[in-house]
Design a protein around this motif. Structure first.
Motif, PDB file in Angstrom:
ATOM      1  N   PHE A 457     -99.371  31.951 -33.533  1.00  0.00           N
ATOM      2  CA  PHE A 457     -99.553  31.036 -34.668  1.00  0.00           C
ATOM      3  C   PHE A 457     -98.331  31.120 -35.588  1.00  0.00           C
ATOM      4  N   ASP A 458     -98.120  32.325 -36.145  1.00  0.00           N
ATOM      5  CA  ASP A 458     -97.041  32.506 -37.117  1.00  0.00           C
ATOM      6  C   ASP A 458     -96.010  33.516 -36.638  1.00  0.00           C
ATOM      7  N   ARG A 459     -96.359  34.305 -35.640  1.00  0.00           N
ATOM      8  CA  ARG A 459     -95.457  35.314 -35.065  1.00  0.00           C
ATOM      9  C   ARG A 459     -95.267  35.016 -33.575  1.00  0.00           C
ATOM     10  N   SER A 460     -94.260  35.664 -32.970  1.00  0.00           N
ATOM     11  CA  SER A 460     -94.029  35.477 -31.535  1.00  0.00           C
ATOM     12  C   SER A 460     -95.148  36.152 -30.743  1.00  0.00           C
ATOM     13  N   GLU A 461     -95.273  35.809 -29.459  1.00  0.00           N
ATOM     14  CA  GLU A 461     -96.300  36.407 -28.609  1.00  0.00           C
ATOM     15  C   GLU A 461     -96.129  37.923 -28.517  1.00  0.00           C
ATOM     16  N   VAL A 462     -94.869  38.372 -28.438  1.00  0.00           N
ATOM     17  CA  VAL A 462     -94.611  39.812 -28.361  1.00  0.00           C
ATOM     18  C   VAL A 462     -95.077  40.499 -29.641  1.00  0.00           C
ATOM     19  N   GLU A 463     -94.822  39.875 -30.787  1.00  0.00           N
ATOM     20  CA  GLU A 463     -95.246  40.458 -32.056  1.00  0.00           C
ATOM     21  C   GLU A 463     -96.767  40.495 -32.167  1.00  0.00           C
ATOM     22  N   VAL A 464     -97.402  39.420 -31.719  1.00  0.00           N
ATOM     23  CA  VAL A 464     -98.861  39.394 -31.748  1.00  0.00           C
ATOM     24  C   VAL A 464     -99.423  40.555 -30.922  1.00  0.00           C
ATOM     25  N   PHE A 518    -105.457  42.762 -39.650  1.00  0.00           N
ATOM     26  CA  PHE A 518    -106.837  42.625 -39.185  1.00  0.00           C
ATOM     27  C   PHE A 518    -106.814  42.025 -37.785  1.00  0.00           C
ATOM     28  N   PHE A 519    -107.672  42.566 -36.898  1.00  0.00           N
ATOM     29  CA  PHE A 519    -107.776  42.025 -35.543  1.00  0.00           C
ATOM     30  C   PHE A 519    -109.254  42.009 -35.188  1.00  0.00           C
ATOM     31  N   GLY A 520    -109.826  40.793 -35.045  1.00  0.00           N
ATOM     32  CA  GLY A 520    -111.247  40.717 -34.784  1.00  0.00           C
ATOM     33  C   GLY A 520    -111.700  39.318 -34.449  1.00  0.00           C
ATOM     34  N   SER A 521    -112.993  39.067 -34.594  1.00  0.00           N
ATOM     35  CA  SER A 521    -113.586  37.806 -34.167  1.00  0.00           C
ATOM     36  C   SER A 521    -113.072  36.638 -34.999  1.00  0.00           C
ATOM     37  N   PRO A 522    -113.024  35.440 -34.410  1.00  0.00           N
ATOM     38  CA  PRO A 522    -112.572  34.259 -35.175  1.00  0.00           C
ATOM     39  C   PRO A 522    -113.416  34.027 -36.421  1.00  0.00           C
ATOM     40  N   VAL A 549    -112.220  35.584 -27.640  1.00  0.00           N
ATOM     41  CA  VAL A 549    -110.988  35.425 -28.423  1.00  0.00           C
ATOM     42  C   VAL A 549    -111.037  36.310 -29.659  1.00  0.00           C
ATOM     43  N   SER A 550    -109.951  37.047 -29.894  1.00  0.00           N
ATOM     44  CA  SER A 550    -109.785  37.829 -31.119  1.00  0.00           C
ATOM     45  C   SER A 550    -108.572  37.289 -31.872  1.00  0.00           C
ATOM     46  N   VAL A 551    -108.710  37.145 -33.205  1.00  0.00           N
ATOM     47  CA  VAL A 551    -107.649  36.583 -34.038  1.00  0.00           C
ATOM     48  C   VAL A 551    -106.940  37.704 -34.788  1.00  0.00           C
ATOM     49  N   LEU A 552    -105.603  37.603 -34.867  1.00  0.00           N
ATOM     50  CA  LEU A 552    -104.780  38.586 -35.566  1.00  0.00           C
ATOM     51  C   LEU A 552    -104.328  38.015 -36.908  1.00  0.00           C
ATOM     52  N   LEU A 553    -104.609  38.762 -37.991  1.00  0.00           N
ATOM     53  CA  LEU A 553    -104.114  38.414 -39.321  1.00  0.00           C
ATOM     54  C   LEU A 553    -103.133  39.483 -39.763  1.00  0.00           C
ATOM     55  N   VAL A 554    -101.947  39.084 -40.169  1.00  0.00           N
ATOM     56  CA  VAL A 554    -100.958  40.007 -40.735  1.00  0.00           C
ATOM     57  C   VAL A 554    -100.789  39.620 -42.200  1.00  0.00           C
ATOM     58  N   GLY A 555    -101.248  40.494 -43.070  1.00  0.00           N
ATOM     59  CA  GLY A 555    -101.322  40.110 -44.476  1.00  0.00           C
ATOM     60  C   GLY A 555    -102.396  39.056 -44.632  1.00  0.00           C
ATOM     61  N   ASP A 556    -102.065  37.948 -45.241  1.00  0.00           N
ATOM     62  CA  ASP A 556    -103.007  36.845 -45.400  1.00  0.00           C
ATOM     63  C   ASP A 556    -102.653  35.662 -44.510  1.00  0.00           C
ATOM     64  N   ALA A 559    -101.558  35.297 -37.644  1.00  0.00           N
ATOM     65  CA  ALA A 559    -100.347  35.511 -36.842  1.00  0.00           C
ATOM     66  C   ALA A 559    -100.504  35.009 -35.412  1.00  0.00           C
ATOM     67  N   GLY A 560    -101.717  35.034 -34.880  1.00  0.00           N
ATOM     68  CA  GLY A 560    -101.929  34.609 -33.502  1.00  0.00           C
ATOM     69  C   GLY A 560    -103.311  34.988 -33.016  1.00  0.00           C
ATOM     70  N   ALA A 561    -103.548  34.803 -31.745  1.00  0.00           N
ATOM     71  CA  ALA A 561    -104.844  35.136 -31.146  1.00  0.00           C
ATOM     72  C   ALA A 561    -104.630  35.634 -29.720  1.00  0.00           C
TER      73      ALA A 561
END
Length: 744
Positions: A457-464, A518-522, A549-556, A559-561
């Motif tokens: 979403f906001d970061r590269s796949e490697v970063e996610v 945060f890494f968890g449910s949508p 599917v788990s969603v990754l949040l970096v800060g607010d 970042a990706g899923a």
């Protein structure tokens, strides 16, 4: 209730079905014996008897018949009790009873008669009792020919003397067999024919026929020994010693002394001495000797390893999970030996047929010898000679061995490829299957989720992947393990995480590189940070494919899923295609949700029944059978046990629970879906081989019967028609040992 016991005997010198029949009849008539199960190819006999039964008397009875019996003691000490144990041949048992033996290495034989006299036993054939008797008979025959040439007047006496060298032991066995309940044995037919030949002045031919009979018996023993060695060779795969680690010190100990929980060191290139779990190290394991896997399998910490497999290029520390008597190879040998003692329907039919066939042949031989001289004034000498030849032609050995030889070879060949079948009846039924029902998780799929999609979403796949793996460090949750496995596979360097904590039912939160992650449910992610419609639509599409599917949040910031799913086994598609190509209907029975099951089913092109309880699976299997289908059920869990028991053939996948393995009729050690089709192919190959053997045995007898009555052939070809056919049938069956190599 009468206290009963089961004792398994090693029987030396038992090389054909005729031997097994005599042993079965003799032991079954003994006081206190309730049931007897004999396997020619395993060289074993299991006796169900009263606890007060006299084992020494059983040994003495077999010794009188010309065999040596050695009871095999349980590795746990003593023979196993079974308070209502009755071995039935009327069909496969879903529960295998402890027969009191574990593996050849674990058994402690208590020899009643230590002479290994079967050609198929231990040592070279010329050192066996049958080998020595055959050599002595051959030498006596040559001397008789030499003396007859030098002094023609004593030739008849010389040939009678040569005849007696081989005939006396044969006649003794014939008398003992008759007293034990088998009057129409091959030894009795041979004795009558030889004595009759001497009476009609055909002593030279009678001596030669006795020698050929002994040669035939010897060849039968060699062939039977080869069949036994094919499975017993597995026991030799386990090394005799192991390197045990205790208190930081490594020492060499006998492998059979390893206790469950012991820690052992396996060096590169060594065979693994016990079943266990890798605690430290990573290496490619060559499993071909046990499972038939054609390429080494890379295994690391937490992976299971089998005794007898070969460690590759890395040192491993392994925690022992099974004692020597219960490791994979020991279980394989035990299952195969037990299976060889249970008779297939075809074999039981042939046994019943032979009980009428042999007396019928004796009656025909008597009529051929008597009627032409009485009714037509023909020569008594000529027609008695023909009658004696028919006696030899009529021996049912080749016919009776035609089925068990093929089944035993198939059971052994299957075991060496990781295909375990609990008896000939199972082997026969496999070839008749018209539908196969599969469990999903752990059977058609690997049984653990894998990362299938990484969405940036906001970061590269490697970063996610990097951030997700960081917060999942130290977690044992299956989804976390999937993320960590993907990160390791891609060589991602995982940063340290601090202040990590799980949020029940929502996900995990931690600090990584100074940022809150945060890494968890949508749903939980959406409660923290709103997700755009495009991102929600992407997540919905993945969910529709049966993915979690788990969603990754970096800060607010989203970042990706990462999407994960329990993926089909690598060979599942090809394995199901092989079944469908054979006209077999395939169906998936799973307790998983419909959406996930439908996605897997679509990928594998298999009919799907989802959201099932164990009783639902059993009901569906029963419904398929009522529709006229012959149903196989494949599964690996406790919840599969009812359906496995309800199916015509239940097949447990490798790595499955003990309950599934106990309930099933067959087991696939390596867990390949394609092995189901291989089992069915093995069954069909076996049934073709059996039909060939029966045609060969009866065809040769029919040809020689006609030529004997017409006067074209005599005693020599008659004995070749019997022993020669037996050897040919056995060699044809041994072709089944050469199964095509298994491909991953």
């Amino acid at each position: 209730m009468t206290d009963t016991r089961k004792t398994r005997f090693k029987v030396d010198g038992m090389d054909c079905a005729s031997c097994a029949g005599k042993i079965d009849t003799a032991v079954r008539r003994m006081p206190g014996v309730e049931d007897v199960s004999v396997s020619v190819t395993a060289g074993t006999m299991t006796v169900t008897h009263a606890a007060s039964g006299d084992l020494a008397a059983i040994g003495a009875k077999l010794s009188g018949l010309g065999y040596a019996a050695t009871p095999l003691a349980s590795a746990r000490g003593g023979c196993a009790h079974d308070h209502h144990a009755h071995a039935h041949d009327d069909g496969p048992s879903h529960r295998q009873e402890d027969t009191g033996t574990r593996t050849p290495a674990a058994a402690s034989p208590m020899g009643l008669h230590g002479d290994h006299h079967g050609a198929g036993g231990e040592g070279a054939w010329w050192r066996s009792r049958k080998g020595r008797l055959t050599l002595f008979s051959g030498v006596a025959l040559l001397l008789a020919y030499a003396l007859g040439h030098l002094v023609p007047a004593i030739a008849p006496f010389a040939f009678v003397a040569a005849l007696l060298v081989g005939l006396i032991p044969i006649a003794r066995r014939a008398v003992m067999a008759a007293l034990a309940g088998t009057p129409f044995s091959i030894e009795m037919l041979m004795t009558v024919a030889a004595i009759g030949a001497v009476v009609i002045d055909a002593g030279e031919e009678a001596a030669a026929v006795v020698f050929l009979f002994l040669v035939g018996e010897l060849l039968e023993g060699v062939a039977a020994g080869r069949a036994r060695q094919s499975i017993q060779a597995l026991a030799a795969l386990v090394p005799k010693t192991a390197r045990l680690e205790e208190n930081g010190v490594t020492r060499e100990v006998p492998a059979e002394d390893l206790a469950v929980g012991a820690l052992i060191l396996v060096r590169p290139g060594d065979r693994i001495p016990a079943d266990g779990t890798i605690m430290d190290g990573e290496s490619a394991i060559d499993e071909a000797p046990v499972t038939g896997e054609s390429t080494p399998v890379l295994k690391g910490v937490g992976a299971a390893v089998f005794a007898g497999t070969v460690n590759g290029d890395g040192a491993l520390r392994v925690r022992v999970s099974a004692a020597a008597a219960d490791n994979t190879i020991a279980r394989v040998i035990r299952l195969v030996e037990e299976a060889q003692e249970s008779k297939a329907p075809t074999e039981r039919f042939i046994d019943r047929f032979s009980t009428y066939y042999t007396p019928g042949v004796v009656a025909v031989a008597a009529l051929v010898a008597i009627l032409p001289p009485l009714l037509a004034g023909a020569s008594w000498s000529e027609w008695v000679y023909k009658g004696l030849a028919i006696l030899l032609i009529g021996c049912p050995c080749a016919l009776v061995i035609s089925t068990p030889a093929a089944i035993a070879a198939s059971l052994s060949a299957g075991a060496r490829r990781g295909l375990l079948l609990k008896g000939g009846a199972v082997l026969e039924r496999l070839g008749a299957l018209t539908a196969v029902a599969f469990d999903k998780t752990g059977t058609l799929t690997d049984g653990k989720p894998q990362v299938t999609d990484i969405i940036a979403f906001d970061r590269s796949e490697v970063e996610v992947l990097r951030y997700a793996a960081a917060v999942d460090q130290g977690s044992s949750h299956p989804l976390a393990l999937a993320v960590l496995a993907r990160a390791a596979a891609e060589g991602v360097k995982i940063p340290p995480a601090s202040a990590a904590r799980a949020l029940g039912g929502k996900g995990v939160i931690a600090t990584v590189d100074g940022e809150a992650v945060f890494f968890g449910s949508p749903k939980a992610a959406g409660e923290r940070v709103p997700l755009s419609d495009d991102r929600l639509a992407a997540i919905a599409r993945l969910n529709d494919d049966g993915k979690t599917v788990s969603v990754l949040l970096v800060g607010d910031v989203p970042a990706g899923a990462i999407a994960m799913r329990d993926e089909p086994r690598a060979d599942a598609g090809a394995g199901l295609d092989a079944l469908r190509a054979g006209g077999i209907r395939t169906v998936m029975l799973t307790g998983d949700n419909r959406r996930t099951a439908a996605a897997i089913g679509a990928a594998l092109r298999i009919e799907v029944r989802a959201e099932l309880m164990p009783e639902d699976k059993q009901r569906i299997v029963s419904e398929l059978r009522r529709d006229g289908l012959v149903v196989g059920k494949v599964g690996d869990g406790i919840n599969d046990a009812p359906a496995l028991a309800a199916a015509d053939v239940g097949i447990a996948m490798g790595g499955g629970t003990d309950v599934a393995l106990e309930t099933a009729d067959a087991a696939i050690l390596h867990g390949r879906v394609g092995d189901v089709a291989r089992m069915i192919d093995l069954s069909k190959r076996t049934m073709r081989n059996i039909r060939q053997n029966i045609a060969l045995a009866l065809g040769l007898k029919a040809v020689f019967l006609v030529t004997t009555v017409l006067g074209v052939t005599g005693l020599w070809p008659a004995i070749l028609a019997d022993t020669g056919a037996t050897v040919l049938v056995t060699l044809n069956a041994l072709r089944l040992l050469r199964l095509p190599a298994t491909r991953p």
